[in-house]
Design a protein around this motif. Structure first.
Motif, PDB file in Angstrom:
ATOM      1  N   SER A   1     -42.498  32.685  22.756  1.00  0.00           N
ATOM      2  CA  SER A   1     -42.266  31.249  22.597  1.00  0.00           C
ATOM      3  C   SER A   1     -41.565  30.922  21.283  1.00  0.00           C
ATOM      4  CB  SER A   1     -43.587  30.488  22.708  1.00  0.00           C
ATOM      5  OG  SER A   1     -44.500  30.958  21.738  1.00  0.00           O
ATOM      6  N   TRP A   2     -41.801  31.681  20.222  1.00  0.00           N
ATOM      7  CA  TRP A   2     -41.154  31.380  18.948  1.00  0.00           C
ATOM      8  C   TRP A   2     -39.641  31.579  19.037  1.00  0.00           C
ATOM      9  CZ3 TRP A   2     -38.443  35.191  16.446  1.00  0.00           C
ATOM     10  CH2 TRP A   2     -38.735  36.511  16.787  1.00  0.00           C
ATOM     11  N   VAL A   3     -39.181  32.496  19.899  1.00  0.00           N
ATOM     12  CA  VAL A   3     -37.742  32.689  20.089  1.00  0.00           C
ATOM     13  C   VAL A   3     -37.148  31.466  20.779  1.00  0.00           C
ATOM     14  CG1 VAL A   3     -35.985  34.087  21.263  1.00  0.00           C
ATOM     15  CG2 VAL A   3     -37.913  35.195  20.125  1.00  0.00           C
ATOM     16  N   TRP A   4     -37.855  30.925  21.787  1.00  0.00           N
ATOM     17  CA  TRP A   4     -37.378  29.714  22.459  1.00  0.00           C
ATOM     18  C   TRP A   4     -37.295  28.552  21.481  1.00  0.00           C
ATOM     19  CZ3 TRP A   4     -34.736  30.118  26.558  1.00  0.00           C
ATOM     20  CH2 TRP A   4     -35.024  31.066  27.529  1.00  0.00           C
ATOM     21  N   ILE A   5     -38.258  28.413  20.599  1.00  0.00           N
ATOM     22  CA  ILE A   5     -38.247  27.330  19.610  1.00  0.00           C
ATOM     23  C   ILE A   5     -37.031  27.455  18.693  1.00  0.00           C
ATOM     24  CG2 ILE A   5     -39.480  26.384  17.609  1.00  0.00           C
ATOM     25  CD1 ILE A   5     -42.095  27.095  19.130  1.00  0.00           C
ATOM     26  N   ILE A   6     -36.742  28.668  18.232  1.00  0.00           N
ATOM     27  CA  ILE A   6     -35.577  28.876  17.361  1.00  0.00           C
ATOM     28  C   ILE A   6     -34.282  28.547  18.101  1.00  0.00           C
ATOM     29  CG2 ILE A   6     -34.227  30.653  16.177  1.00  0.00           C
ATOM     30  CD1 ILE A   6     -36.879  31.896  15.309  1.00  0.00           C
TER      31      ILE A   6
ATOM     32  N   THR B   1     -29.706  25.035  18.779  1.00  0.00           N
ATOM     33  CA  THR B   1     -28.853  24.276  19.692  1.00  0.00           C
ATOM     34  C   THR B   1     -28.816  22.807  19.291  1.00  0.00           C
ATOM     35  OG1 THR B   1     -29.406  25.828  21.461  1.00  0.00           O
ATOM     36  CG2 THR B   1     -28.447  23.720  22.129  1.00  0.00           C
ATOM     37  N   GLY B   2     -29.955  22.232  18.957  1.00  0.00           N
ATOM     38  CA  GLY B   2     -30.009  20.844  18.500  1.00  0.00           C
ATOM     39  C   GLY B   2     -29.199  20.632  17.233  1.00  0.00           C
ATOM     40  N   TRP B   3     -29.333  21.539  16.293  1.00  0.00           N
ATOM     41  CA  TRP B   3     -28.575  21.462  15.029  1.00  0.00           C
ATOM     42  C   TRP B   3     -27.079  21.543  15.304  1.00  0.00           C
ATOM     43  CZ3 TRP B   3     -25.593  25.439  12.830  1.00  0.00           C
ATOM     44  CH2 TRP B   3     -25.122  25.182  11.545  1.00  0.00           C
ATOM     45  N   ALA B   4     -26.668  22.459  16.181  1.00  0.00           N
ATOM     46  CA  ALA B   4     -25.254  22.625  16.506  1.00  0.00           C
ATOM     47  C   ALA B   4     -24.718  21.375  17.208  1.00  0.00           C
ATOM     48  CB  ALA B   4     -25.048  23.853  17.381  1.00  0.00           C
ATOM     49  N   LEU B   5     -25.469  20.805  18.157  1.00  0.00           N
ATOM     50  CA  LEU B   5     -25.037  19.585  18.840  1.00  0.00           C
ATOM     51  C   LEU B   5     -24.909  18.422  17.869  1.00  0.00           C
ATOM     52  CD1 LEU B   5     -27.009  19.764  22.203  1.00  0.00           C
ATOM     53  CD2 LEU B   5     -24.545  19.894  21.882  1.00  0.00           C
ATOM     54  N   TYR B   6     -25.826  18.309  16.934  1.00  0.00           N
ATOM     55  CA  TYR B   6     -25.781  17.245  15.922  1.00  0.00           C
ATOM     56  C   TYR B   6     -24.463  17.317  15.148  1.00  0.00           C
ATOM     57  CZ  TYR B   6     -26.766  14.883  11.508  1.00  0.00           C
ATOM     58  OH  TYR B   6     -26.690  14.091  10.401  1.00  0.00           O
ATOM     59  N   TYR B   7     -24.081  18.493  14.693  1.00  0.00           N
ATOM     60  CA  TYR B   7     -22.845  18.622  13.922  1.00  0.00           C
ATOM     61  C   TYR B   7     -21.600  18.473  14.787  1.00  0.00           C
ATOM     62  CZ  TYR B   7     -25.121  19.455   9.555  1.00  0.00           C
ATOM     63  OH  TYR B   7     -25.858  19.299   8.426  1.00  0.00           O
ATOM     64  N   VAL B   8     -21.641  18.866  16.052  1.00  0.00           N
ATOM     65  CA  VAL B   8     -20.505  18.675  16.947  1.00  0.00           C
ATOM     66  C   VAL B   8     -20.308  17.184  17.203  1.00  0.00           C
ATOM     67  CG1 VAL B   8     -19.720  18.987  19.353  1.00  0.00           C
ATOM     68  CG2 VAL B   8     -20.596  20.927  18.050  1.00  0.00           C
ATOM     69  N   ILE B   9     -21.382  16.448  17.453  1.00  0.00           N
ATOM     70  CA  ILE B   9     -21.300  15.000  17.683  1.00  0.00           C
ATOM     71  C   ILE B   9     -20.791  14.306  16.420  1.00  0.00           C
ATOM     72  CG2 ILE B   9     -22.668  12.925  18.131  1.00  0.00           C
ATOM     73  CD1 ILE B   9     -24.370  14.697  20.044  1.00  0.00           C
TER      74      ILE B   9
END
Length: 134
Positions: free
Chosen positions: A110-115, A120-128
Motif C-alpha cells: 500500500s505504501w507504493v500506491w500512496i507514493i 501523480t497528483g504533484w505532476a498534474l498540479y504542475y502540468v495544470i
C-alpha cells in the motif's frame, strides 16, 4: 596406529557412521538422501591416545520445491476468509536453473500506491499550472 586422528561422521541419531576416515579428510554430504527438515551432523574424532572429541552441527535440508505464500504469516491470528497466494517451484539441478515459475508474484504494498498517487497528483498540479500560465 598411524599417529593421525580418526574421524567418524554421523547424520542425525544414526548409530552407524556414514563415513570413517583419517584426519584431515574431505567428505561430500549428499542431502538428496535426507528428508526436508531439521537434521544434525555429528563428528566424532578419536586421537591416537584414545581421547575423543565430539562436535554436533545442526542444519536444515530443503531439496524439495520452494514454497512461498502471501496472505498469512506464521503465528498470525486470523478470522474469516483469507485470500492466499501460494507458489511452489523447483530449483532444477546443480547444472541447470529452472527460470519458469521461480519468481514469486507478490501484491504491491500500500505504501507504493500512496507514493504513486502523491507523485501523480504533484505532476498534474504542475502540468495544470504550466498550461494556465499567461
Amino acid at each position: 596406529m598411524s599417529g593421525k586422528s580418526k574421524v567418524l561422521i554421523f547424520v542425525d541419531d544414526d548409530v552407524q557412521p556414514v563415513a570413517e576416515a583419517l584426519a584431515p579428510t574431505n567428505f561430500d554430504l549428499d542431502t538428496r538422501k535426507l528428508a526436508d527438515g531439521s537434521h544434525s551432523l555429528k563428528i566424532v574424532s578419536k586421537d591416537p591416545s584414545g581421547k575423543e572429541g565430539v562436535r554436533v552441527i545442526p542444519f536444515t535440508v530443503r531439496n524439495g520445491p520452494a514454497i512461498a505464500i502471501e496472505g498469512i504469516k506464521e503465528n498470525d491470528v486470523v478470522e474469516g476468509v483469507l485470500p492466499l497466494m501460494i507458489n511452489a517451484y523447483g530449483k532444477g539441478d546443480q547444472k541447470s536453473f529452472l527460470i519458469s515459475g521461480s519468481e514469486t508474484p507478490q501484491s504491491i504494498p500500500s505504501w507504493v500506491w500512496i507514493i504513486i498517487i502523491l507523485f501523480t497528483g504533484w505532476a498534474l498540479y504542475y502540468v495544470i499550472r504550466y498550461l494556465d500560465a499567461p
